[in-house]
Design an enzyme around this catalytic site. Sequence first.
Site, PDB file in Angstrom:
ATOM      1  CD  GLU A 149      -2.391   2.564  -3.438  1.00 39.21           C
ATOM      2  OE1 GLU A 149      -3.273   3.408  -3.649  1.00 39.21           O
ATOM      3  OE2 GLU A 149      -1.817   2.468  -2.340  1.00 39.21           O
ATOM      4  CG  ASP A 152      -1.821   1.180   1.324  1.00 47.01           C
ATOM      5  OD1 ASP A 152      -2.654   1.327   0.415  1.00 47.01           O
ATOM      6  OD2 ASP A 152      -1.705   1.970   2.285  1.00 47.01           O
TER       7      ASP A 152
END
EC number: 2.4.1.18
Length: 635
Positions: free
Chosen positions: A368, A315
């Site tokens: 990401e 993330d």
Amino acid sequence: MSKVISHSLFTDFDIDLFKAGKHFRLYEKLGAHLVTVDNVEGVYFAVWAPTAHSVSVVGDFNFWTKGEHLLQVRWDSSGIWEGFIPTISKGTTYKYSIQSNNGGAITEKADPFAFYCEKPPHTASVVWDLEYQWKDTAWMETRQNHNGLDKPYSVYEVHLGSWKRHAEDNRFLTYLEFAEDLVNYIKETGFTHVEFMPIMEYPYDPSWGYQLVGYFAPTSRFGNPQEFMLLVDKLHEAGIGVILDWVPSHFPDDAHGLGFFDGSNLFEHPDRRKGYHPDWKSLVFNYGRNEVRSFLISNALFWLHHYHADGLRVDAVASMLYLDYSREEGEWEPNIYGGRENLDTISFLKEFNEAVYSNFEGVQTIAEESTSFPMVSRPTSVGGLGFGMKWMMGWMHDTLEYFQKDTVYRKYHQNDLTFSMTYTFSENFMLPLSHDEVVYGKKSIAGRMPGDEWQKFANLRLLYGYMFMHPGTKLLFMGCEFGQSSEWNFEGSLDWHLLQYPYHEGVKKLITDLNKLYKTQPALHEKQFSPEGFEWINYSDHQNAVMSFIRKGNEPKDAVIVVCNFTQVVRPNYRIGLPKKGKLIEIFNSDAENYGGSGVSNSKKIIIEAMPYDGRDYSAELLLPPLSVSVFKIS
């Protein structure tokens, strides 16, 4: 007998590795471990707290009495406090009572390496083991056949707290219930992988799991560690890969968490310009500190080893890479070369990926990362960050922007769609329609589509068809697969009642068939990251808002022809150029009545003529359904 017995699981080599930032199985040493010492069963505790004045274990076994069970600091300047407490057992709740050298303040901290935690809002750690009899040997031995970059990779993104709840009282489902309901649903809809939004323990539900405290513990909201292992086992049994969201980018400053752990900036960077995240009001790891690198890389390998995860989606990588991310001028300091890149982070991410890929076969790491940082998904050996894939945020933004436009204006914006093909092979891209796109007033994916009800759903089917035909792997957030009308609400279940309506059921059937097509047509996955796997037929028919292209596999016979009509105008006798003679057979049509479409189709084989068109020697006339993707093969 002393209440705490001197005992250690560390060797000198362990300590050397820890200090060097190279101990990647640190969870086998730090934390709480059920052991037997001199024929006495109990628990060995070890915690890293180098600036603490004293550390004691408090818990239900000693009525949370500070100072009663004092650990001993090691002699080797590692900053590790350790000791064996006899007779306590699995299920014991505990924390570390840490007295700081900085004014003598005493704080109670959860164990950073705990395998299990109390159910929030309670915050204690729980003594636990990782014993489990896995039944997924067949999957683990062959998973490279499912996870390779030339394999179909269609991901269903799930937030366990809101996928489905008990209707009568809105209670969470358990891991055991997910092992039935969720596994069967993913198998039915044909996704190859599931991605769990963070399941590591987190204190605050509105964070969706992205503010972690228990990095080594699956959240107790849904059950215990073995029950989560069973869920993974059942997914593997069903042929479904498991990707876990992993958050090494930041952590919350909750009193029981990692922040200011021993009275110093232990895990977080001491310079607030690097150690505090203004967007999330959270703390940022000190990636340049060796012991912190050991903690994080050990954590990544822990989930791959003990929970048989098949991949990690990392993330907020962009926030890690740039020193000026979400910071104004004067709020950040350039690196030693005067640049904005965080050199410690770059080094850490490379080492993380090298550790993952060198220790585990058949896994993937997925970044990401929303910027144009180069070579994110290229090997470290050629200067890349070493990820297996990267989210294609540009494709997501441009595509949704295009699809929100009324069809009458689309002819002026076709470049929004075709632009992605100028850079799509610069990385190994995953196409995401994720949770971030269905919250905070953005509307649901279905809710963004223009037109009346029929057109909204036709546009939605067209969007998904285009997504699955575009090069790259796929990710779809839960609820999108049946056209959820409202935004995602993490406090309740998805709107499963919508499946009683034909349009919503039709979208689910479409996704199921798209997953099947993606898996069974080699041209859609074998060269999904290679320019050899894609060829335009015509991208410049702006006036009709139509584009056509070829997807290719390893064998010429596997090629598929894709034609997209982005308006509601039916187009008969639409000619496209083709590479050879033969007959065209329609193998997919998003306008099929089965999906809620109008049923316009090319029901018969189409003769390919020796008539030059689109710069090719051969061509054929097609019937293009409204707002549709049509897919053909040449026989």
